[in-house]
Design an enzyme around this catalytic site. Sequence first.
Site, short mmCIF file in Angstrom:
data_model
loop_
_atom_site.label_atom_id
_atom_site.label_comp_id
_atom_site.label_asym_id
_atom_site.label_seq_id
_atom_site.Cartn_x
_atom_site.Cartn_y
_atom_site.Cartn_z
N THR A 1 -6.76 -1.34 9.89
CA THR A 1 -6.62 -0.42 11.02
C THR A 1 -6.35 -1.13 12.34
O THR A 1 -7.17 -1.90 12.83
CB THR A 1 -7.85 0.49 11.20
OG1 THR A 1 -8.28 1.00 9.93
CG2 THR A 1 -7.51 1.66 12.11
N ARG B 1 0.85 -1.19 0.00
CA ARG B 1 0.00 0.00 0.00
C ARG B 1 0.89 1.24 0.00
O ARG B 1 1.79 1.38 0.82
CB ARG B 1 -0.89 0.01 1.24
CG ARG B 1 -1.65 1.31 1.50
CD ARG B 1 -2.53 1.17 2.73
NE ARG B 1 -3.14 2.42 3.15
CZ ARG B 1 -2.80 3.10 4.24
NH1 ARG B 1 -1.81 2.65 5.02
NH2 ARG B 1 -3.42 4.21 4.55
N ARG C 1 -9.82 18.81 9.81
CA ARG C 1 -8.88 18.86 10.92
C ARG C 1 -8.96 20.20 11.65
O ARG C 1 -9.39 21.21 11.08
CB ARG C 1 -7.43 18.67 10.42
CG ARG C 1 -7.15 17.34 9.77
CD ARG C 1 -5.68 17.22 9.39
NE ARG C 1 -5.37 15.95 8.76
CZ ARG C 1 -5.12 14.83 9.42
NH1 ARG C 1 -5.14 14.83 10.75
NH2 ARG C 1 -4.84 13.71 8.77
N LYS D 1 -13.01 2.83 0.71
CA LYS D 1 -12.70 2.77 2.15
C LYS D 1 -13.96 3.22 2.91
O LYS D 1 -14.33 4.39 2.87
CB LYS D 1 -11.52 3.69 2.47
CG LYS D 1 -10.22 3.25 1.83
CD LYS D 1 -9.11 4.27 2.01
CE LYS D 1 -8.72 4.42 3.47
NZ LYS D 1 -7.61 5.39 3.64
#
Length: 482
Positions: A280, A33, A74, A220
Amino acid sequence: MLRRTKILATLGPATDKPGVLEGLFRAGIDVVRMNFSHGSAQDHIDRANLIRELSKKTGRRVGILADLQGPKIRIARFKDTKVYLEEGQDFALDINFDPTLGDNTQVGITYEPLALEVVPGSRLLLDDGRIVLDVVNVVDMRVNCTVVVGGALSNNKGINLLGGGLSAAALTDKDKEDIKTVALMQCDYVAISFPRCAEDLHEARRLLEAEGCYAGIVSKVERAEAIVPNVMDEIILASDAVMVARGDLGVEIGDANLPAVQKLLIKRARELNRVAITATQMMESMIENPIPTRAEVFDVANAVYDGTDAIMLSAETASGNYPIKAVEAMDRICLEAEKQAIVRQSDHRLSDQFERVDEAIAMSAMYLANHNKIKGIVSLTESGSTPLWMSRISSGIPIFAFSSQEKTLGKVTLYRGVFPMYFHLEGNNDHAEVNRAIVAKLRRWHKAKDGDKFIITKGDLTGVEGGTNALKVIVIGQGLTP
């Protein structure tokens, strides 16, 4: 025993060290990845070139997955890098506040629509849920909150809305530029972060194809909106693979809901003939330690029992102290889990009617293999569809995808129980000669010996996509050896 569950390893500074990448190949990685949230375009190009060199050198086709950054909602920065928030105190997120001067009462944000998408009572989760804020009110684009769960908060941490609902587009301007790099690299898969609906994935596919790239699309699943029943199926069907991205998804839906959602996503992906990836924190303790925790061992094994095609390592290999050991540990756990009977049992599509002959051949091959003493299955394939259909049925029998198409060999690196093998006979439609060449290839790679029974599926005409119409059972050493 060949491991059927595929292992993805994220590349990064740790894998750039001398000998590490070669060690990951020996440990058994199937796909790498490239995380486009970090590093330059040239970094990714150089790593992709090295992967292809090692694939040729070792004879093991390792796939390449490019993971686009997607929208990053963020907070901005603090003047002292980090603050500590107390439970019950006031704290504000303000788009108009200086992005470098945050303190323990307020901080800037990078996502302007936030003030328009929350209401009093909305719950915001910062830093993967470590900090919890409840919205009190919104005044002039300033989101005033009360701290519900406090703690240390540092620069640039992510923001999630519990239950989902933030409208940030899945593909950012950066992603659209990175797609050009992905096309240049000719990656096998591209992961799209935070898709909200099927159209996000269709758009990504159009952009890739416009650049001459036909990589598989990995969605995802990170947003609460993506697991609404109808939307979930639409997203899965618009994808070639689905990643259960448990970080942001767990924050948005609550960690207690994750196990059931993981099982459902894997189940639906397999039912809809798509690939499932579980990701994850699978071996996160191995960033610092040479052995996994018992909880991590159970996590990996349970993903195998659920039927996932692949399991993914992130920081464990990208920046951890023990990247090779992390892959070796995953390999051991998967092999043991795959010995359990539950992993080899399947009632997938037993009552279905098949409109396509090649799909019916794929299902027939798996039924025969699971009810006879078959050592392995060889699928001559142009597109990879036949081995994909086969791999949706649980089995302990390896499927060897023989193809001359590099893009197909790259695609099958993610399919559970499918092993890519380059195979090309120029213009040869003599079935006996093709079968002899298949046996020679299996012998050369030590995949077969005299007396082993194999199934071969292929079409009357080699090199024709969608033409699989024949199934043959052979015994190695009985009349086919060149």
